[in-house]
Enzyme design. Structure first.
Site, PDB file in Angstrom:
ATOM      1  N   CYS A  59       1.230  -1.174   0.606  1.00  0.00           N
ATOM      2  CA  CYS A  59       0.091  -0.307   0.119  1.00  0.00           C
ATOM      3  C   CYS A  59       0.891   1.298   0.191  1.00  0.00           C
ATOM      4  O   CYS A  59       1.913   1.505   0.293  1.00  0.00           O
ATOM      5  CB  CYS A  59      -0.987   0.075   1.200  1.00  0.00           C
ATOM      6  SG  CYS A  59       0.188   0.337   2.573  1.00  0.00           S
ATOM      7  N   CYS A  77       2.811   2.287   3.223  1.00  0.00           N
ATOM      8  CA  CYS A  77       3.974   1.267   3.551  1.00  0.00           C
ATOM      9  C   CYS A  77       4.975   1.726   2.812  1.00  0.00           C
ATOM     10  O   CYS A  77       5.439   2.286   3.677  1.00  0.00           O
ATOM     11  CB  CYS A  77       3.337  -0.098   2.461  1.00  0.00           C
ATOM     12  SG  CYS A  77       1.297  -1.091   3.682  1.00  0.00           S
ATOM     13  N   ASP A  80       6.308  10.066 -40.913  1.00  0.00           N
ATOM     14  CA  ASP A  80       7.136  10.362 -41.120  1.00  0.00           C
ATOM     15  C   ASP A  80       6.891   9.438 -42.258  1.00  0.00           C
ATOM     16  O   ASP A  80       6.404   8.886 -42.537  1.00  0.00           O
ATOM     17  CB  ASP A  80       8.376   9.846 -40.795  1.00  0.00           C
ATOM     18  CG  ASP A  80      10.059   9.654 -41.431  1.00  0.00           C
ATOM     19  OD1 ASP A  80      10.640  11.317 -41.976  1.00  0.00           O
ATOM     20  OD2 ASP A  80      10.505   8.894 -41.296  1.00  0.00           O
TER      21      ASP A  80
HETATM   22  P1  ADP Z   1      11.875  10.962 -44.790  1.00  0.00           P
HETATM   23  O1  ADP Z   1      11.210  12.314 -44.906  1.00  0.00           O
HETATM   24  O2  ADP Z   1      10.777  10.449 -46.455  1.00  0.00           O
HETATM   25  O3  ADP Z   1      11.453  10.127 -44.371  1.00  0.00           O
HETATM   26  P2  ADP Z   1      14.369  10.992 -45.449  1.00  0.00           P
HETATM   27  O4  ADP Z   1      13.884  12.861 -44.536  1.00  0.00           O
HETATM   28  O5  ADP Z   1      15.122  10.309 -44.538  1.00  0.00           O
HETATM   29  O6  ADP Z   1      13.302  11.084 -46.305  1.00  0.00           O
HETATM   30  O7  ADP Z   1      14.953  11.680 -46.664  1.00  0.00           O
HETATM   31  C1  ADP Z   1      14.390  12.779 -48.143  1.00  0.00           C
HETATM   32  C2  ADP Z   1      15.139  12.890 -49.185  1.00  0.00           C
HETATM   33  O8  ADP Z   1      16.387  13.071 -49.476  1.00  0.00           O
HETATM   34  C3  ADP Z   1      15.649  11.506 -49.345  1.00  0.00           C
HETATM   35  O9  ADP Z   1      14.294  11.269 -50.569  1.00  0.00           O
HETATM   36  C4  ADP Z   1      16.244  10.816 -51.011  1.00  0.00           C
HETATM   37  O10 ADP Z   1      16.192  11.219 -52.049  1.00  0.00           O
HETATM   38  C5  ADP Z   1      17.211  12.337 -49.846  1.00  0.00           C
HETATM   39  N1  ADP Z   1      18.143  11.108 -49.458  1.00  0.00           N
HETATM   40  C6  ADP Z   1      18.654  11.761 -48.272  1.00  0.00           C
HETATM   41  N2  ADP Z   1      19.255  11.090 -47.892  1.00  0.00           N
HETATM   42  C7  ADP Z   1      20.074  10.282 -48.246  1.00  0.00           C
HETATM   43  C8  ADP Z   1      20.977   9.676 -48.901  1.00  0.00           C
HETATM   44  N3  ADP Z   1      22.133   8.833 -47.601  1.00  0.00           N
HETATM   45  N4  ADP Z   1      21.504   9.272 -49.980  1.00  0.00           N
HETATM   46  C9  ADP Z   1      20.695   9.769 -51.180  1.00  0.00           C
HETATM   47  N5  ADP Z   1      19.776  10.169 -51.090  1.00  0.00           N
HETATM   48  C10 ADP Z   1      18.980  10.479 -50.113  1.00  0.00           C
HETATM   49 MG    MG Z   2      12.566   8.951 -42.787  1.00  0.00          MG
END
Ligand code: ADP
Ligand code: MG
Length: 711
Positions: A19, A22, A397
């Site tokens: 409790c 306690c 996301d």
């Molecule tokens: P989300 O918001 O859909 O999760 P991210 O923010 O991770 O996507 O990435 C957004 C965009 O940026 C991707 O669609 C890609 O075009 C580009 N991008 C991000 N990181 C990379 C990477 N390491 N290599 C190539 N393109 C990338």
């Molecule tokens: Mg992402």
């Protein structure tokens, strides 16, 4: 507890501490020890944590203080103690004596027989109460045990033995019931752990031996037969099978696993035999971490809890004073009868304990958290649970959250006279050390084609837009149109290519050097099967805004948005802009839940009212930033968790109202002399039992309140 090692924080298991008052007694008792540092008493776990450090009291002193407060210290070796056996027998014996006493008295038996029977009933029933009352008094605390003891002694002095016995007996019964129910809530947490087998079959020197899981080291090979429970986390070396991961992730549909993929301790193997390399020791498996997080979570306090604590701190002394005034003032000032007013005062004393009120929050929250954990959702604590119940908007996301994040390269286009395989080779080189889904897809594709990716130097992720690296004497960039435009020299050809990919629902990325684009790649992702039902269920829960935030291009984002019937789609965002979008929703008055996979969406998760990370069983780091973690990748557990959070909160409110309401009624009834001592005890302890029983409902399945958890 080990010896007199006082340097480290220590944990003591305390028996019978069921409790809240306690727990308060134990806390006070320890507070008086010289040299004691921080003390954390956890009613729901039945444990006491004592900080270590130089000058800290040795274990024996701590244990003695706990015993002096009237509680048992349980040796770590002794499994869980039989829940309140002694109290159970005391309740039976007290009940028989009380029953016979009352029977004799009603049938007009001799008073010489009645009083001893009732006195014996009182004594036996108070067997577990008086030591604690003394313990509390030693620490100058007024807890329910003190109040009950004073009330019973008072009743006996004025000759009301029936009242004294009935009150004590009821109290004992309720305490036993409460301990039993609290034990059930406690068990819900430890039961999570019991799905892990205690032994594993390990291949050592080409022989298979059964050994305890604790003795299996990292990198050892274990064998898992069809139908077995997986004993440790690991990566499959040989064999394929489908595994039921529901104990960890809440996903009821078995997942197919092949060499290279992870398996989690606690899952149930399907039809295939597996050879697995151990990646985590027994105390560090996903499930062990979940369990640990749940324990931490339930020890953190919910906002309702602090309200209750503040209330209780004022309420008890106030009513005790009132009781005193009622008992002595009318007889002294108005010459009224002592017996009647003392009885009323004693009744008020019992009403002075806010027991049900104080136990309501921790048991309800613990039940809710344990229930959620059993269905694959880890909620970080009571505050987060209440926040989850309150959200009005959910933003997702895209990549890795609404989509599987298992991208596949569909097109490779060479732009500047170089070959397609050279584009892939250089792109894979840039991405070798990136964990972004786009990067992994490109690296995987190169591997498939037998292309050896060059080792980059100076790799840097350009969060949410691309990556850069230095390869074979050149600066290379890989990313979306934003990167291309920022570098300058971005050709119209490149723009057109990416737009054409987007029309097909594909994500286009460009490979660039300082002079401009030299190649393009298209990647396709699959929308999660659980995304549409999850969005629909959230809407059915009355979530007004369901939106997507993505760094990807608009056309791809919108096609996913349409498919899932989202209210809004925000594309081409950088991680910081995702955060801005969340803040804008909050300024518009929304309480926002952000769902992400923890890869470059941390700013948005952190600015959310409730940050929700998914797939945490695979990437435990996401657990750090999140308030709520979905262990698996099934999004439908989210609406189920939301339903549970709301349900838990309404149970909590009902409990607080019930507890407060009964107190209010009995305060008046006792003051007016309508309620007798045993009635007050029945109401008080009855409320505690009701509240705890009600709280256990928060542990049930999601189905109960109409939110399927995908099962
Ligand atoms: P989300 O918001 O859909 O999760 P991210 O923010 O991770 O996507 O990435 C957004 C965009 O940026 C991707 O669609 C890609 O075009 C580009 N991008 C991000 N990181 C990379 C990477 N390491 N290599 C190539 N393109 C990338
Ligand atoms: Mg992402």
């Amino acid at each position: 507890m080990n010896g007199s090692d006082t340097a480290r924080p220590r944990q003591f298991r305390v028996g019978g501490m069921d409790c809240p008052s306690c727990a308060a007694s134990v806390e006070r008792a320890l507070g008086t020890l010289p040299g004691i540092g921080e003390v954390r008493v956890d009613v729901m776990q039945g444990t006491v944590h004592v900080a270590g450090g130089p000058g800290a009291p040795p274990d024996a002193r701590v244990a003695a203080a706990i015993r002096r407060a009237g509680y048992k210290v349980i040796d770590p070796g002794d499994g869980s103690p039989a829940q309140g056996k002694g109290r159970f027998y005391a309740a039976i014996a007290g009940g028989v004596l009380l029953g016979s006493g009352l029977l004799v008295s009603w049938t007009g038996g001799p008073p010489a027989l009645v009083v001893p029977l009732l006195a014996a009933a009182t004594l036996i029933s108070s067997w577990y109460v008086v030591p604690r009352a003394l313990g509390a008094l030693r620490n100058r605390a007024l807890d329910i045990h003190v109040l009950m003891t004073v009330a019973a002694i008072g009743a006996a002095i004025i000759g009301q033995w029936g009242e004294a016995a009935a009150a004590m007996w009821l109290f004992g019964v309720a305490q036993w019931l409460e301990g039993y129910a609290v034990g059930r809530a406690r068990h819900a947490i430890t039961a999570l752990m019991q799905v892990i087998p205690s032994e594993a079959t390990v291949r050592r020197e080409s022989r298979d031996v059964r050994v305890p899981v604790e003795s299996v080291g990292l990198g050892e090979q274990i064998l898992i037969r069809p139908g077995d429970r997986v004993p440790l986390d690991g990566v499959i070396l040989r064999g394929t099978s489908s595994l039921d991961q529901s104990p960890i992730t809440g996903e009821s549909v078995p997942v197919d696993r092949e060499p290279g993929m992870s398996v989690y301790a606690g899952s149930i193997n399907g039809a295939g035999s597996l050879e697995v390399e151990v990646t985590h020791r027994a105390d560090d498996t996903s499930l062990a971490r979940i369990l640990h997080a749940v324990e931490e979570a339930q020890a953190s306090r919910a906002p309702s809890q602090s309200f209750v604590d503040r209330f209780a701190a004022i309420y008890t002394p106030l009513v005790v004073l009132l009781a005193l005034a009622v008992a002595v003032l009318p007889p002294l000032l108005a010459g009224a009868g002592w017996e009647m007013w003392v009885t009323r005062g004693l009744t008020l004393l019992v009403v002075a304990c806010p027991c049900a009120l104080v136990i309501a929050t921790p048991v309800t929250i613990t039940s809710g958290l344990a229930g959620a954990a059993r269905h694959g959702v880890l909620i970080k604590g009571g505050a987060q649970l209440e926040a989850l119940a309150d959200i009005t908007a959910v933003v997702f996301d895209k990549t890795g959250t609404l989509t599987e994040g298992r991208l596949a390269v569909t097109d490779v286009v060479a732009l500047n006279g170089i070959s397609e395989s050279e584009v892939l080779r250089l792109a894979a080189g840039v991405e070798r050390h990136s964990e972004h889904p786009v990067a992994r897809a490109i690296v995987a594709r190169a591997l498939e084609e037998g292309i050896v990716a060059p080792e980059p130097t100076g790799f840097a992720a350009m969060s949410g837009s691309g990556a850069r690296a230095h390869i074979e004497g050149r600066d290379l960039f890989l990313g979306n149109l934003r990167v291309c435009d920022e570098l300058g020299n971005c050709s119209t050809e490149a723009h057109e290519l990416v737009e054409r990919f987007a029309d097909d629902g594909k994500t286009g990325v460009l490979l660039m050097d300082r002079q401009g684009p030299i190649g393009a790649l298209a990647l396709a992702d699959t929308v999660r099967e659980s995304a549409a039902p999850a969005v629909a269920a959230l809407r059915a829960h009355g979530i007004g805004v369901l939106a997507m935030l993505t760094g990807d291009n608009r056309a791809v984002a919108e096609s996913v948005g349409r498919m899932l019937k989202l209210d809004a789609v925000h594309a081409t965002l950088l991680p910081g802009e995702k955060r801005e979008a969340v803040l804008a929703l909050q300024r518009a008055g929304h309480r926002v839940g952000v769902v992400g996979d923890g890869i470059n969406d941390t700013p948005a998760l952190a600015s959310a009212d409730v940050g929700i990370a998914m797939g945490v069983a695979g990437t435990p780091a996401a657990l750090e930033v999140a308030d709520v973690a979905l262990m698996g990748e099934d999004l439908t557990v989210l609406p189920a968790a939301l339903g549970r959070a709301r349900r838990t909160r309404s149970i909590l409110r009902a409990n607080l109202i019930l507890a407060l309401g009964l107190k209010g009624v009995f305060l008046v009834l006792a003051g007016a002399g309508v309620a007798t001592l045993w009635m007050a005890v029945a109401a008080d302890t009855g409320a505690s039992v009701l509240v705890v029983a009600n709280a256990l409902r928060a542990m049930g399945r999601g189905r109960e309140w109409g939110v399927g958890s995908g099962e």
